[in-house]
Scaffold this motif. Sequence first.
Motif, PDB file in Angstrom:
ATOM      1  N   ASP A   1      -7.168   4.518   2.338  1.00  0.00           N
ATOM      2  CA  ASP A   1      -6.598   3.226   2.721  1.00  0.00           C
ATOM      3  C   ASP A   1      -5.393   3.409   3.643  1.00  0.00           C
ATOM      4  OD1 ASP A   1      -8.403   1.595   1.392  1.00  0.00           O
ATOM      5  OD2 ASP A   1      -7.211   1.539  -0.454  1.00  0.00           O
TER       6      ASP A   1
ATOM      7  N   LEU B   1       0.843  -1.194   0.000  1.00  0.00           N
ATOM      8  CA  LEU B   1       0.000   0.000   0.000  1.00  0.00           C
ATOM      9  C   LEU B   1       0.879   1.246   0.000  1.00  0.00           C
ATOM     10  CD1 LEU B   1      -2.939   1.006   0.175  1.00  0.00           C
ATOM     11  CD2 LEU B   1      -2.704   0.953   2.672  1.00  0.00           C
TER      12      LEU B   1
ATOM     13  N   HIS C   1      -6.967   5.779  -2.237  1.00  0.00           N
ATOM     14  CA  HIS C   1      -5.670   5.313  -1.741  1.00  0.00           C
ATOM     15  C   HIS C   1      -5.317   6.017  -0.430  1.00  0.00           C
ATOM     16  CE1 HIS C   1      -4.061   3.944  -5.958  1.00  0.00           C
ATOM     17  NE2 HIS C   1      -5.173   3.331  -5.598  1.00  0.00           N
TER      18      HIS C   1
ATOM     19  N   THR D   1       0.445   3.423  -3.595  1.00  0.00           N
ATOM     20  CA  THR D   1      -0.553   4.485  -3.520  1.00  0.00           C
ATOM     21  C   THR D   1      -0.149   5.691  -4.361  1.00  0.00           C
ATOM     22  OG1 THR D   1       0.511   5.260  -1.481  1.00  0.00           O
ATOM     23  CG2 THR D   1      -1.493   3.962  -1.245  1.00  0.00           C
TER      24      THR D   1
END
Length: 226
Positions: free
Chosen positions: A106, A92, A103, A96
């Motif tokens: 997240d 991640l 994103h 991102t």
Amino acid sequence: MTMNRVEKIDDPIRVRHVLISVSDKKGLDQFVPDILAINPDIRIFSTGGTFSRLREILGSAANTCLIPVSDYTGQPETQGGLVKTLDFKIYLGLLTETYNDAHQADLTRTGAVPIDMVVVNLYPFEKTVAEKNVTPEAARGNIDIGGPCMIRAAAKNFIRVASVVDPSDYDAIGKALAQGNGTLSLAMRYHLAGKAFAHTAAYDEAIARYFSKTEFETVNNMYQMV
């Protein structure tokens, strides 16, 4: 599947979070203090032997800037370091996009951070298989999994991330960071991405070559069947 289409990016990216996990530790003693001198707020995530080496290099400064990947992910390394960086929070942070609201949500949801630079080189597969009487098991053990994955993720996301695979680039990267007041340009990130993909391609080719020339009987005789 709908692909993300990125239209807006930053050219210079401030390097705040760096992941370092290298087989070849040459040059770290100069490179890491240099980038910290440019930006003392940099946080470095690291694993295994690289973490230990960085702690030696940084001394007491390691207490404020050096973080074990296992502490960041909440997952301990498996025995022998088999799984260290293959974790959702790592990827991640690598993949991102800055102006993608989903994103960013997240990152917030998981407590992850955007990783701005990856410094990774791979297990010495070619050196291992070049040794006399190398066994298939020794070769198998030197196939890097997490390293190529991180390199490829960082290189794919060159619009935000710098992928560093060659210690001979440390000096140029340090100078670029100094000139950019702690930032790296899109041109530099794109150049590094090209080198990164060439690095993983050559690595995979070496592994494929070994498999193609090693007779199955040699492999079959290596193990006790149960």
